[in-house]
Structure formats: C-alpha cells, structure tokens
Design a protein around this motif. Sequence first.
Motif, short mmCIF file in Angstrom:
data_model
loop_
_atom_site.label_atom_id
_atom_site.label_comp_id
_atom_site.label_asym_id
_atom_site.label_seq_id
_atom_site.Cartn_x
_atom_site.Cartn_y
_atom_site.Cartn_z
N UNK A 1 -19.63 69.54 44.79
CA UNK A 1 -19.40 68.22 44.21
C UNK A 1 -20.76 67.55 44.04
N UNK A 2 -20.86 66.52 43.20
CA UNK A 2 -22.16 65.84 43.03
C UNK A 2 -22.65 65.23 44.34
N UNK A 3 -23.95 65.32 44.55
CA UNK A 3 -24.55 64.81 45.77
C UNK A 3 -24.40 63.31 45.93
N UNK B 1 -22.53 58.18 49.37
CA UNK B 1 -21.76 56.96 49.67
C UNK B 1 -21.38 56.88 51.15
N UNK B 2 -20.74 57.92 51.73
CA UNK B 2 -20.46 57.83 53.16
C UNK B 2 -21.74 57.79 54.01
N UNK B 3 -22.81 58.42 53.52
CA UNK B 3 -24.08 58.36 54.26
C UNK B 3 -24.59 56.93 54.32
N UNK C 1 -24.30 63.60 56.25
CA UNK C 1 -23.95 63.37 54.85
C UNK C 1 -25.19 63.40 53.95
N UNK C 2 -26.31 62.90 54.45
CA UNK C 2 -27.54 62.96 53.66
C UNK C 2 -27.98 64.40 53.43
N UNK C 3 -27.87 65.22 54.46
CA UNK C 3 -28.22 66.64 54.32
C UNK C 3 -27.30 67.31 53.30
#
Length: 111
Positions: A52-54, A59-61, A90-92
Amino acid sequence: MIKKELIKKYVIQKKLDIFILLLAFSIGVYFDWAIIEVLIFVLFIGIILKPIPGRILAVPALFCLSLTPVLLIFKKDVRAEEFAIYAYYFLVMAVIMEIYAIRKEERVKKI
C-alpha cells in the motif's frame, strides 16, 4: 479456459496469503506479545504481501507521535514510550513502502 486457470491461481494465492497472516498471528501469540504488537506485526506482513502507499502508513505514525507528548504531560510515561515505539514501527513501514514504490517506478520506466 484461461479464466478458470486465473481464478484458480487467484484463489490459491489468497489461501497462501491468509495462511501466512495466520502464521504471523500465531508467532505473535507464541512469543506472548501484546495484542497491539501482534496486530502491527500482522499488518507489516500484510503490507509486504499486498503493498500500500507509504503515506497511508504515515497517518498512524503521525497520530502516535503526536499522542506521545500528550501522554507525557499527563505523566503516562510508559504509555508514551509505547506510542513512540508504535510511531517508529509505522514510520519504518512507510519508508519501506516508499522505497518499494520508487523501485517499482524505476522498473516500469526501464520497460
């Protein structure tokens, strides 16, 4: 004839994906992770299977990262640290998906 083969291949791939996700869930339960950690791990495996797009993962990050100072203000240090770790997860995942997208674009340009 071709449609039937494609449908059969699709069904087999879906069953394999579901098996892998259940295996990931079982690994999390086996190692006695918290439910949120198991869900994040299953999500990570899921986005490897179906990218899925990063920016969706960003958003949750951002949510977890913005919640961290609020929790620190209310003296919930342990929860703040957990949310900071979730933000990092989530960032990773977002970075991995963006690298995947860039490489996919490069392959398409070469063709």
